[in-house]
Write an enzyme that holds these catalytic residues in place. Structure first.
Site, PDB file in Angstrom:
ATOM      1  N   CYS A 118       0.852  -1.186   0.000  1.00 50.56           N
ATOM      2  CA  CYS A 118       0.000   0.000   0.000  1.00 50.56           C
ATOM      3  C   CYS A 118       0.889   1.238   0.000  1.00 50.56           C
ATOM      4  O   CYS A 118       1.872   1.300   0.741  1.00 50.56           O
ATOM      5  CB  CYS A 118      -0.878  -0.016   1.246  1.00 50.56           C
ATOM      6  SG  CYS A 118      -1.983   1.406   1.373  1.00 50.56           S
TER       7      CYS A 118
ATOM      8  N   HIS B 282     -10.133   0.944   1.373  1.00 47.74           N
ATOM      9  CA  HIS B 282      -9.673   2.281   1.797  1.00 47.74           C
ATOM     10  C   HIS B 282     -10.860   3.218   2.058  1.00 47.74           C
ATOM     11  O   HIS B 282     -10.819   4.041   2.964  1.00 47.74           O
ATOM     12  CB  HIS B 282      -8.798   2.922   0.716  1.00 47.74           C
ATOM     13  CG  HIS B 282      -7.337   2.620   0.850  1.00 47.74           C
ATOM     14  ND1 HIS B 282      -6.604   2.945   1.969  1.00 47.74           N
ATOM     15  CD2 HIS B 282      -6.458   2.048  -0.007  1.00 47.74           C
ATOM     16  CE1 HIS B 282      -5.335   2.577   1.795  1.00 47.74           C
ATOM     17  NE2 HIS B 282      -5.222   2.022   0.603  1.00 47.74           N
TER      18      HIS B 282
ATOM     19  N   HIS C 182      -8.802  -3.838  -2.528  1.00 48.21           N
ATOM     20  CA  HIS C 182      -7.912  -3.035  -1.675  1.00 48.21           C
ATOM     21  C   HIS C 182      -8.364  -1.574  -1.639  1.00 48.21           C
ATOM     22  O   HIS C 182      -8.456  -0.970  -0.572  1.00 48.21           O
ATOM     23  CB  HIS C 182      -6.478  -3.161  -2.223  1.00 48.21           C
ATOM     24  CG  HIS C 182      -5.457  -2.351  -1.497  1.00 48.21           C
ATOM     25  ND1 HIS C 182      -4.443  -2.925  -0.742  1.00 48.21           N
ATOM     26  CD2 HIS C 182      -5.264  -1.004  -1.406  1.00 48.21           C
ATOM     27  CE1 HIS C 182      -3.704  -1.960  -0.215  1.00 48.21           C
ATOM     28  NE2 HIS C 182      -4.168  -0.787  -0.607  1.00 48.21           N
ATOM     29  N   GLU C 183      -8.681  -1.036  -2.807  1.00 48.49           N
ATOM     30  CA  GLU C 183      -9.040   0.389  -2.877  1.00 48.49           C
ATOM     31  C   GLU C 183     -10.415   0.650  -2.255  1.00 48.49           C
ATOM     32  O   GLU C 183     -10.625   1.672  -1.604  1.00 48.49           O
ATOM     33  CB  GLU C 183      -8.996   0.890  -4.329  1.00 48.49           C
ATOM     34  CG  GLU C 183      -7.642   0.743  -5.029  1.00 48.49           C
ATOM     35  CD  GLU C 183      -6.462   1.287  -4.245  1.00 48.49           C
ATOM     36  OE1 GLU C 183      -6.634   2.228  -3.444  1.00 48.49           O
ATOM     37  OE2 GLU C 183      -5.351   0.757  -4.411  1.00 48.49           O
TER      38      GLU C 183
HETATM   39 ZN    ZN Z   1      -3.581   1.149  -0.200  1.00 45.75          ZN
END
Ligand code: ZN
Length: 182
Positions: free
Chosen positions: A89, A135, A131-132
């Site tokens: 990340c 976030h 993953h995004e």
């Molecule tokens: Zn990330």
């Protein structure tokens, strides 16, 4: 081209649930452009708006040259098959660990103009959109590591050059994680 500062672990914006985008205006187009430029400058596969300090549900990606963005993403269904792979990340520079994720996922949302779009991701694209989107919910990949791997990740984070630039907050632990090294 506008490259902005990427927020690091410890910045509260990374632990905040981002707000849905409701206005598809020039400001949003600028945000997507800045995310894209900053992602490319950092040689990242994806970048979410909170990583630039903007608590809105937007991310950009560049997966094997396929460049795009997604606004207000909703994920699902996920494949039952899982994939292995290392994950890192841009908000945790130099930290990468193995993390199993569903191999395929459907992501629906909108583009910068507010039109509906869908991305069917497999492999790295699937990992990236998962993953995004995490976030945007204040979730970081280290939260998803198994207990033993997470311990190793915490150690690596403590030892990272950038550690302690802000007071880190890691979910799912009742203990202070960034105390003095013994
Ligand atoms: Zn990330």
């Amino acid at each position: 081209m506008t490259v902005r500062e990427i927020r690091l672990l410890g910045d509260p914006v990374l632990r905040t649930v981002a707000d849905p985008v409701t206005t598809f205006d020039k400001e949003l187009r600028r945000l997507v452009a800045d995310l894209t430029d900053t992602m490319h400058e950092a040689e990242g596969v994806g970048l979410a708006a909170p990583q630039l300090g903007v608590s809105l549900r937007v991310f950009t990606f560049d997966v094997d040259g396929e460049v795009g963005h997604l606004v207000n993403p909703v994920l699902g269904p996920f494949s039952e098959e899982m994939m292995d792979g290392e994950e890192g990340c841009l908000s945790l520079p130099g930290i990468a660990f193995e993390l199993k994720r569903p191999d395929r996922v459907l992501a629906v949302g909108q583009n910068v103009h507010g039109d509906p779009v869908a991305i069917e991701g497999s492999g790295l694209m699937s990992r990236c959109v998962q993953h995004e989107t995490d976030h945007l919910d204040g979730v970081l990949f280290i939260d998803r590591l198994d207990r033993i791997t997470k311990k190793a990740a915490m150690k690596a984070i403590r030892e990272a050059e950038w550690a302690g630039q802000a007071a880190p907050v890691v979910k799912a632990s009742p203990h202070p994680l960034f105390g003095r090294a013994r």
